[in-house]
Design a protein around this motif. Structure first.
Motif, mmCIF file in Angstrom:
data_model
loop_
_atom_site.group_PDB
_atom_site.id
_atom_site.type_symbol
_atom_site.label_atom_id
_atom_site.label_comp_id
_atom_site.label_asym_id
_atom_site.label_seq_id
_atom_site.Cartn_x
_atom_site.Cartn_y
_atom_site.Cartn_z
ATOM 1 N N VAL A 311 23.150 -33.225 -23.040
ATOM 2 C CA VAL A 311 23.349 -32.114 -22.103
ATOM 3 C C VAL A 311 21.960 -31.654 -21.669
ATOM 4 O O VAL A 311 21.106 -31.335 -22.502
ATOM 5 C CB VAL A 311 24.117 -30.947 -22.775
ATOM 6 N N GLU A 312 21.725 -31.642 -20.355
ATOM 7 C CA GLU A 312 20.371 -31.320 -19.884
ATOM 8 C C GLU A 312 20.225 -29.836 -19.568
ATOM 9 O O GLU A 312 19.411 -29.142 -20.157
ATOM 10 C CB GLU A 312 20.041 -32.172 -18.641
ATOM 11 N N ASP A 313 21.061 -29.319 -18.651
ATOM 12 C CA ASP A 313 20.843 -27.952 -18.185
ATOM 13 C C ASP A 313 21.553 -26.905 -19.028
ATOM 14 O O ASP A 313 21.006 -25.845 -19.293
ATOM 15 C CB ASP A 313 21.325 -27.823 -16.718
ATOM 16 N N SER A 314 22.791 -27.224 -19.427
ATOM 17 C CA SER A 314 23.590 -26.170 -20.099
ATOM 18 C C SER A 314 23.691 -26.451 -21.589
ATOM 19 O O SER A 314 23.200 -27.454 -22.094
ATOM 20 C CB SER A 314 24.989 -26.137 -19.479
ATOM 21 N N ASN A 315 24.379 -25.517 -22.262
ATOM 22 C CA ASN A 315 24.623 -25.694 -23.704
ATOM 23 C C ASN A 315 25.651 -26.807 -23.925
ATOM 24 O O ASN A 315 26.491 -27.065 -23.060
ATOM 25 C CB ASN A 315 25.175 -24.393 -24.292
ATOM 26 N N ASN A 340 31.126 -24.508 -23.415
ATOM 27 C CA ASN A 340 29.670 -24.600 -23.603
ATOM 28 C C ASN A 340 28.960 -23.259 -23.472
ATOM 29 O O ASN A 340 27.739 -23.201 -23.348
ATOM 30 C CB ASN A 340 29.092 -25.596 -22.581
#
Length: 1334
Positions: A311-315, A340
Motif C-alpha cells: 500500500v503506497e498512499d493509504s493505510n 484502511n
C-alpha cells in the motif's frame, strides 16, 4: 456441512481515552476488557462508551511522559485482584485498579519483548532483550533462565536405527534424484517481521513453544520447552517461516505461517518439530502479512489476523478470517474486513476463555468489538419443490451446494459451487416452498447476490459443477443462475467506525423481500431492517435494496427463524423473550409470541437454534441450547438433544445416547413428547433407531425417506428412519401409488403385508391397478410369498393402526390370505393369464389349504396345449417353479392324488426319485380295476376316508378288507354312511362298532348301536353294564325271555342298584318282576323311603310288618340323626373357637411388627401360637422345598398334597383356611339332612312318637340357629370383600396394599380356593318344621 452464524455483536468505543491502545486482555468481570496504552492501563466497561477505571503508569515513572513507552504483555490475575503488566523497558508491574496502586515486582535490565502466562496462571515466561527465557512462578520467584537459541535438538531427539543411508532410501513420487539434491538454504525472515519472539502454551500448560529469529541464519525456528524450561524439540529448518504462532488447545498441532515461492500457507507442526499438513490462504504471494493466529478454546476455529502489504498512499486494509476444518479440508467461514482507516487498524484480538465462539477485537481508535457465533446448517426449507434438500456450505468466496435430492455427495465435494467476487459470510434460502432452492448470499462487501432456478437458459459462468460433472458426462442436476446483485444500504449516516459483520440473520421472505438484523445505537439494542428491491435505474451500476422499515428493538436479537409453511417470523432476544414479526401486515409490527392460553413465551435459557412447527395444530417455537437442552415454547422436553430438524408433521432429533428419534406431531401432546424423549421410552419402537456416535442431522429429503447425518469427522451417512418410511408409504398407498410403495418396501425390508393391511377395502377394489403398476411377475410372486394371516398394522407396525382397516361385508368370513389370492388371481386371469401364469400358480399354492391339484392341473393343461403362445410359460418352467414353492415329495403325492399318471410321471421326473422305485409301483396301479386302483392310491397317501369310499364300490369280495381298514383306523361312523341299514354289511360294521365302544366303556352308546342293528343279546349286556335297567328289560322282551329268566335278571339287576344306593328302583324291580314284595319293603326301609314302604305294606295288607320292621326302623333313624346332629354341633363349636384364637394371634403379631421394615408383612399369612412369624415365603417353602428332590410329582402324590394343603393341625400354615373349609362343610352337611329329617318327623308323628319327633326337631332347630348366628362372625364382611377384591391380587397396587395394611384389614393369604371365603347359604324357603311339635 455447517456454517458459522453470527448470533450477536457487542462493543464499545471510548473517545476520552488518551494515547493509542497497544494490547488488551479480558477481565475476570463479565464484559469488561483491560487495555494497555503508552500512558497506562484502562478498563472499558460493559455499558460501552466510558472508561470505568484507569491506572496511570507515567505518574510513577514506569512509562516515559513523551508517549514512547510500550506495554509488551498484560494479564488479569483474579486471585491476586490485580493486573500484571510488562513494559518494554523491563519492568513487571502489578496494578490494582480499585486502589490505583502500582507495585514493581521485578525488572530486567535488558528489557522485555514478551510476557506469557500459562493457562493455569501458575507460571509466567518472559523473553528478555538478551534473547533469554526466564520462567517464574506466579509469585515471581525465578525457576530458571535459558538462552532462546540452543544448538542441540532437545530431549525428544530422534534415534537413528542405522537402516541404510539417505541415498538408498525410497523417495516416492520425488524420484531417485531426490537423494542427490542439495539441502536448500533456509531463507531469512520477511522484511515486515518484527523479530520479536512469539510464545504459545499448550492447552494443559505442560509445554510451551517459542518462535524466535535465529541469529545465524536469520530464519525463524520453533522450539518446544517443558514447564521446567527443559528443551524438548526444535523444528526442522523451514524456509519462509513467519512470526505467527498458536498451539491448538487440544494439544496435537502448532499452527504458524510460511511464505512459499508461489503461495502463502498456514502450516502445522507437531510437538516433535516435524511438519504435519497445511492449507493455502486465498491471497497472492506477498499480498498480505499474517500478524496473529489464534485457536478458539475448543480447537474448532482458527482465527487469522492479516494486513495488506503493498500500500503506497493509504493505510493497509485489515482482515480477520475464521477457518474451520472437516474431512481434511479447511473452509474459510467468516471474513471480517476492517478497511484502511487509521482508527480501524487492529491492535489485538482474543478468543473468550468461557464461550469458545466469542471473539474480542480491539482497534486503534479505542473501538472494542465482540462477536458471538454458533454452528448452523443452511438448507432449503420447502417441502414440495424439486430443489428442496439443498445444503449450502461457505468456503471463502465460494458457496458449495449439495443437492441431496439427487445424490449424497460427501464433503468437501459438492454438487455444484457458486463463485462470488468477495468472501461469503451468510447464506439464506428462499422461505417460499415453491422456490426453496433459490439462494441469497451476503458477502463481506455487504452485497446480496441472488441465485435462482428456472427462467435462464444461459449457462452461468459463476456456477461450476462439483462432484457430479466431468468430461463427457451430462449432469442431470439443474443449476441456478445469478439473477441480481444488490447493495445493502442500511449503514447509519454519521461517520462511525467500520463494524464488519454489521448485519446478521439474513432471511429471504416469501414475498422476495429481505430481513436483516443490525446493531442499534446502544450496545444492547438491535434494529430489524425490512428491505425490498428498488426498480432498476438504467444508469446505475448496481441495484439497491430499499429500506421498507426499520424496527428498533429493546434488546439484542440472538436468533431469527421463519416457517415456510405458516410464513411466521420469530425473533429471540438476549433476555430469551420471543417476538413475532407480522411482516404481512400493511405496517409490519412486532408482538410477543403467545401460546393458545395467552401467556407470553420466554425460553428458560438462550437457544442457538430455533424453529417453528405445529404440535397438535398449535404453532409452537422449538429451541435448542448449546448445552443440548431442548424446549417447546417455554417447556423443557429433553436435556440430551444434539441436533433437531422438522419436516412436514415430523420432528427428528439426535441424542447424546447416539440415537435418532422421530415423532409425529399431528396428534401428540408436549407431555407425550417429553415422555417419548425420556430414557424410559420404548427402546424397540419404530420411533427410535441407533446411529453412530456424535451424529448430527444435516437435512431430511422431502417426498423421500432419507435423513442425512454428519459424523464428527465430517463424513456423511444416510439413514431411512422407520417412522418416516412408514409415513411416506402411507401417503403413496393413499394415492394408489403402489409401484413407489412396493419398491421402497422391498428396498428397506418393510413387510409387504402392509400393502393390503393399510386399507384392505381399497386394495381389493384396486387389485388390477396394483398388478398393472407392479407388472413384474417376480415382484408379484414376492408379494404372494410374504403374505401372512396376521394384521401387521396391529402387530409389527402398531403406529399405522387406523380406522380404515375394516374389511368389506362380503369378505368378513374369509381368511385374509385366501381372499387376496382369489382376488389377485381373478385380476391376473383377466389381464393376461399367459404372462402371469407363475403368479397364478403362486396364488393357488399360497392358499390354505393349498390348491395343489388345481395348480398341477394348470401345469398339465399347459403341457397339453397344442398352440403354444410366445409369451406363455412352458409346462417345464411352470413345474420347475412349482417345485421351488412346494416340497417335491409333497407335490408327487398330490399329483398321485389326481389319479393322472401322466402328471405323476411329469413330477417324478423332476424329483430325485429313482425310476426303479416309482415305475413298477405305477405299472401295478395301471393294471388294477379303477375303484380298487384309487383305493390303493388313497391308502398309500393315507387318505383313509376317501379310500373307504372307493373300496365300498369294489363289491362284497373286498368287504373283509373294508372291515379291517375300518377297525384299523376307527372309521366306523364314515363306514356306516356307505351302506344302507338293511344290509348285512351294515350289521357287521355296527357289531364291530359296538365292540369298540364297549372296550372304551361307553356301554350305553354301544347298546344303542347294537340295538339299532338288531344285535339284542349284546345290547342287553351293554344296557345292564350301563345301569339302564328299563332298556335291559326291553331287550329281554325282544329276546322273548321266560318268566323265570326275567325274574333272575331282575334279581341280579336289583342287587346292582342296591350297591348304587338306588333302593327305590331296586324295590320296583323286585315287586314287579319277581313278585317278592316283602324283600322290596325291606329295601325301601333300608333306603329310608318311608312313604313308598307304607304304600306297599298297605297294598299287600301286611300290617304286621309295621310292628316288626317299620316302627323299629324309624326309631333307629331318629337316634342316628340325633347322634349325627350332635357330632356336627360339637365339631362346629370347636372349630369356631379355634378360628377366633388364630385370628387374634395373627392380629397381635402384625401389630407388633408394624415398627419394623418387614417387606412381606402385608402378606403375613399366619403366626403360630408361639408367636413365631410365618411369612408367605416360609409357607410356600414347606411345599416347594420339601419335594425339591422329586423331579415331577405323580398325580397320586399331587392329590395327596392338595388334600394336605389346608391342615387342621394346630400351628400349621393356612390353619385358618382349613378351619373355614371344615366349618363350611359342617354347615352344608346339616343343610342337606334337613329334608330327610322333615320326612322322618312326619312318620314319627304318624305313629305317635311325638316325644322323639319333638326332640329331633328341637336339636335340628338349635343347630341351625347356632349356625345362622355364627356365619357373620366366621365369614366377616372384610373377608368377603377380599374374596372379591383381594389385597394382593393382580389388580392391586402398592398404594392399595399399604392402605389395606394401615386399616388393619384382615389380610388374607393368597388362597388358591377363593370360594372358601364365601359363606355357605342356608335355604330358608324349605318349611321342614311341624307345627304340632312346637
Amino acid at each position: 456441512m455447517r456454517n458459522l452464524r453470527l448470533l450477536r455483536t457487542g462493543g464499545c468505543r471510548s473517545a476520552a481515552a488518551p494515547g493509542t491502545p497497544q494490547c488488551f486482555c479480558l477481565s475476570g468481570e463479565l464484559g469488561t476488557v483491560l487495555v494497555g496504552s503508552q500512558h497506562g492501563l484502562l478498563e472499558l466497561g460493559p455499558a460501552g462508551d466510558s472508561v470505568t477505571r484507569e491506572v496511570s503508569l507515567t505518574a510513577d515513572g514506569f512509562m516515559p511522559e513523551d508517549g514512547s513507552g510500550c506495554i509488551v504483555g498484560i494479564e488479569d490475575l483474579p486471585e491476586q485482584e490485580c493486573v500484571c503488566v510488562a513494559t518494554a523497558a523491563g519492568d513487571i508491574l502489578l496494578c490494582n485498579l480499585s486502589t490505583k496502586q502500582v507495585e514493581c515486582v521485578g525488572s530486567v535490565d535488558s528489557g522485555l519483548s514478551t510476557m506469557s502466562w500459562s493457562p493455569d496462571q501458575e507460571l509466567v515466561l518472559l523473553a528478555t532483550g538478551e534473547q533469554t527465557l526466564i520462567m517464574m512462578t506466579r509469585d515471581f520467584e525465578p525457576i530458571t533462565e535459558k538462552q532462546i537459541h540452543q544448538d542441540e535438538f532437545g530431549e525428544g531427539k530422534f534415534v537413528t536405527l542405522g537402516w541404510g543411508k539417505k541415498e538408498t532410501q525410497f523417495h516416492g513420487s520425488e524420484g531417485k534424484q531426490a537423494a542427490h539434491r542439495k539441502q536448500t538454504e533456509v531463507s531469512p525472515t520477511s522484511a515486515w517481521d518484527d523479530g520479536r519472539p512469539r510464545v504459545t502454551w499448550r492447552g494443559d500448560g505442560q509445554f510451551v513453544a517459542v518462535s524466535a529469529v535465529c541469529p545465524e541464519t536469520g530464519a525463524r525456528k520453533v522450539r518446544v520447552w517443558n514447564r521446567e524450561l527443559v528443551l524438548q524439540s526444535t523444528s526442522e529448518p523451514i524456509s519462509g517461516l513467519e512470526q505467527a504462532l498458536s498451539w491448538k488447545p487440544s494439544g496435537n498441532l502448532i499452527a504458524s505461517t510460511q511464505e512459499k515461492p508461489n503461495r502463502h500457507d498456514v502450516i502445522f507442526l507437531e510437538k516433535n518439530g516435524l511438519l504435519h499438513g497445511e492449507f493455502t490462504l486465498p491471497f497472492q504471494k506477498g499480498q498480505v502479512k499474517v500478524n496473529e493466529l489464534l485457536w478458539n478454546a475448543d480447537s474448532t476455529i482458527l482465527a487469522i489476523w492479516l494486513e495488506d502489504l503493498k500500500v503506497e498512499d493509504s493505510n493497509p486494509n485489515s482482515y480477520v478470517q475464521l477457518w474451520t476444518t472437516g474431512n481434511y479440508h479447511w473452509y474459510l467461514k467468516q471474513s471480517l474486513h476492517f478497511g484502511n482507516l487509521e482508527e480501524n487498524q487492529l491492535v489485538s484480538l482474543l478468543w473468550d476463555r468461557e464461550n469458545p465462539y466469542r471473539l474480542h477485537v480491539l482497534c486503534k481508535g479505542w473501538h472494542y468489538l465482540s462477536y458471538d457465533w454458533h454452528w448452523t446448517t443452511d438448507h432449503g426449507m420447502g417441502e414440495n419443490s424439486q430443489h428442496v434438500a439443498n445444503v449450502a456450505v461457505i468456503d471463502g468466496d465460494k458457496v458449495l451446494v449439495t443437492a441431496f435430492q439427487h445424490a449424497v455427495v460427501p464433503p468437501p465435494m459438492c454438487t455444484y459451487e457458486l463463485q462470488l467476487q468477495q468472501a461469503v459470510n451468510q447464506v439464506a434460502f428462499h422461505t417460499d416452498p415453491k422456490h426453496s432452492g433459490d439462494i441469497a448470499i451476503l458477502d463481506a462487501d455487504n452485497k446480496i447476490s441472488v441465485y435462482r432456478y428456472g427462467q435462464s437458459t444461459m449457462n452461468d459462468p459463476t456456477v461450476r459443477f462439483g462432484a457430479v460433472g466431468g468430461n463427457g458426462f451430462k449432469a442431470a442436476v439443474e443449476t441456478p443462475y445469478l439473477d441480481k446483485t444488490y447493495r445493502v444500504g442500511v449503514s447509519s449516516d454519521n461517520n462511525e467506525v467500520m463494524n464488519p459483520l454489521g448485519l446478521r440473520f439474513l432471511t429471504w421472505l416469501p414475498d422476495d423481500s429481505f430481513l436483516v438484523v443490525g446493531q442499534g445505537r446502544h450496545a444492547a439494542q438491535s434494529v430489524l431492517h425490512h428491505l425490498t428491491a428498488v426498480p432498476h435505474v438504467a444508469e446505475a451500476e448496481e441495484e439497491h435494496l430499499n429500506l421498507r422499515l426499520s424496527v428498533p428493538l429493546d434488546g439484542e436479537v440472538i436468533s431469527l427463524c421463519c416457517s415456510p409453511v405458516t410464513k411466521t417470523v420469530a425473533l429471540q432476544l438476549a433476555d430469551r423473550r420471543i417476538l413475532k414479526y407480522l411482516w404481512e401486515a400493511s405496517t409490519p409490527v412486532l408482538e410477543p409470541w403467545r401460546t393458545n392460553n395467552g401467556s407470553a413465551v420466554q425460553f428458560p435459557y438462550p437457544c442457538v437454534q430455533t424453529s417453528i412447527t405445529r404440535i397438535s395444530g398449535e404453532e409452537v417455537i422449538l429451541g435448542l441450547t448449546d448445552r443440548c437442552r431442548f424446549f417447546v415454547n417455554d417447556t423443557e422436553v429433553a436435556s440430551n438433544i444434539t441436533s433437531f430438524a422438522t419436516y412436514d408433521e415430523f420432528l427428528l432429533v439426535t441424542t447424546n445416547s447416539h440415537t435418532c428419534q422421530c415423532f409425529w406431531l399431528k396428534n401428540i401432546s408436549v407431555k407425550a413428547l417429553q415422555t417419548g424423549l425420556s430414557s424410559a421410552a420404548a427402546r424397540n419402537s419404530e420411533t427410535l433407531r441407533k446411529v453412530e456416535r456424535g451424529s448430527r442431522i444435516v437435512t431430511i429429503v422431502p417426498q423421500d425417506t432419507k435423513i442425512v447425518l454428519q459424523m464428527p469427522r465430517g463424513n456423511l451417512e444416510t439413514v431411512h428412519h422407520r417412522a418416516l418410511v412408514l409415513a411416506q408409504i402411507q401417503k403413496w398407498l393413499d394415492r394408489l401409488m403402489f409401484r413407489e410403495a412396493f419398491q421402497c418396501m422391498r428396498k428397506l425390508r418393510i413387510n409387504l403385508n402392509l400393502l393390503y393391511d393399510h386399507n384392505p377395502k381399497v386394495f381389493l377394489e384396486n387389485a388390477e391397478t396394483f398388478i398393472r403398476q407392479i407388472e413384474s411377475v417376480n415382484y408379484l410372486n414376492l408379494f404372494f410369498t410374504e403374505l401372512k394371516e396376521e394384521d401387521f398394522t396391529k402387530s409389527m407396525y402398531p403406529s399405522l393402526n387406523s380406522s380404515s382397516n375394516a374389511l368389506p361385508h362380503q369378505h368378513r368370513d374369509q381368511k385374509k390370505v385366501n381372499l387376496i389370492c382369489d382376488v389377485m388371481r381373478v385380476a391376473m386371469e383377466h389381464i393376461d393369464p399367459q404372462k402371469y401364469c407363475l403368479s397364478i400358480l403362486t396364488a393357488h399354492v399360497k392358499k390354505s389349504p393349498p390348491e395343489l391339484e388345481i395348480a398341477l392341473q394348470k401345469v398339465h393343461d399347459l403341457r397339453e396345449s397344442i398352440t403354444p403362445d410366445v409369451k406363455a410359460v412352458s409346462a417345464e418352467e411352470a413345474l420347475k417353479y412349482l417345485l421351488f414353492l412346494v416340497d417335491v415329495n409333497e407335490l408327487y403325492d398330490y399329483s398321485l392324488g389326481t389319479y393322472d399318471f401322466d402328471l405323476v410321471i411329469m413330477v417324478a421326473e423332476k424329483s430325485q426319485k429313482d425310476p426303479k422305485e416309482y415305475l413298477p409301483f405305477l405299472n401295478n396301479l395301471r393294471k388294477m380295476e379303477t375303484n380298487y386302483q384309487r383305493y390303493t392310491i388313497d391308502r398309500h397317501l393315507k387318505r383313509y376316508t376317501k379310500a373307504l369310499g372307493h373300496l365300498s364300490k369294489c363289491g362284497p369280495e373286498h368287504f373283509s378288507e373294508f372291515l379291517n381298514l375300518v377297525k384299523d383306523q376307527n372309521l366306523y361312523c364314515e363306514a356306516l354312511k356307505l351302506y344302507p341299514c338293511s344290509t348285512r354289511e351294515y350289521k357287521d360294521i355296527s357289531d364291530a362298532y359296538g365292540e369298540y365302544l364297549i372296550q372304551k366303556q361307553l356301554y350305553e352308546q354301544a347298546a344303542l348301536i347294537l340295538a339299532r342293528a338288531g344285535i339284542f343279546t349284546k345290547a342287553l349286556d351293554a344296557f345292564q353294564n350301563s345301569g339302564s335297567w328299563q332298556q335291559a328289560l326291553c331287550m329281554a322282551s325282544r329276546l322273548g325271555y321266560t318268566k323265570d329268566k326275567l325274574s333272575s335278571l331282575a334279581h341280579s339287576m336289583a342287587g346292582k342298584l342296591v350297591e348304587q344306593r338306588k333302593h327305590a328302583e331296586a324295590a320296583i324291580l323286585l315287586e314287579q318282576y319277581t313278585q317278592d314284595y316283602e324283600e322290596a319293603v325291606v329295601l325301601l326301609l333300608e333306603g329310608a323311603v318311608w312313604e313308598e314302604a307304607l304304600r306297599l305294606i298297605h297294598k299287600y295288607g301286611r300290617l304286621d310288618i309295621l310292628e316288626t320292621n317299620f316302627k323299629p326302623a324309624i326309631l333307629e333313624a331318629q337316634k342316628s340323626q340325633l347322634i349325627f346332629l350332635d357330632s356336627q354341633k360339637t365339631a362346629f363349636l370347636r372349630h369356631k373357637s379355634r378360628l377366633q384364637v388364630v385370628r387374634e394371634l395373627k392380629e397381635k403379631a402384625c401389630e407388633s411388627l408394624q415398627d419394623y421394615e418387614v417387606p412381606s408383612c402385608p402378606g403375613l399369612d399366619f403366626f403360630s401360637e408361639t408367636s413365631s412369624v410365618v411369612t408367605a415365603s416360609d409357607m410356600n417353602s414347606k411345599y416347594s422345598q420339601s419335594n425339591s428332590r422329586i423331579s415331577a410329582r405323580s398325580s397320586k402324590n399331587r392329590r395327596k398334597a392338595e388334600r394336605k394343603r389346608y391342615s387342621l393341625k394346630e400351628g400349621s400354615p393356612f390353619e385358618d383356611m382349613a378351619l373355614l373349609e371344615a366349618l363350611g362343610e359342617t354347615v352344608r352337611a346339616v343343610e342337606t339332612v334337613k329334608g330327610d329329617i322333615h320326612i322322618l318327623l312326619k312318620q314319627l308323628v304318624l305313629f305317635g312318637y311325638d316325644e322323639q319327633a319333638g326332640a329331633l326337631q328341637q336339636v335340628l332347630e338349635e343347630v341351625l340357629r347356632l349356625m345362622e348366628t355364627s356365619i357373620p362372625e366366621i365369614w366377616t364382611p372384610d373377608l368377603q370383600q377380599n374374596s372379591v377384591n383381594p389385597v394382593l391380587g393382580p389388580n392391586s397396587t402398592a398404594n392399595s396394599i399399604m392402605a389395606a395394611y394401615q386399616q388393619k384389614r384382615m389380610v388374607t393369604p393368597v388362597v388358591q380356593d377363593p370360594e372358601l371365603l364365601i359363606p355357605p347359604k342356608l335355604n330358608k324357603n324349605l318349611q321342614w318344621k311341624l307345627h304340632l311339635l312346637q
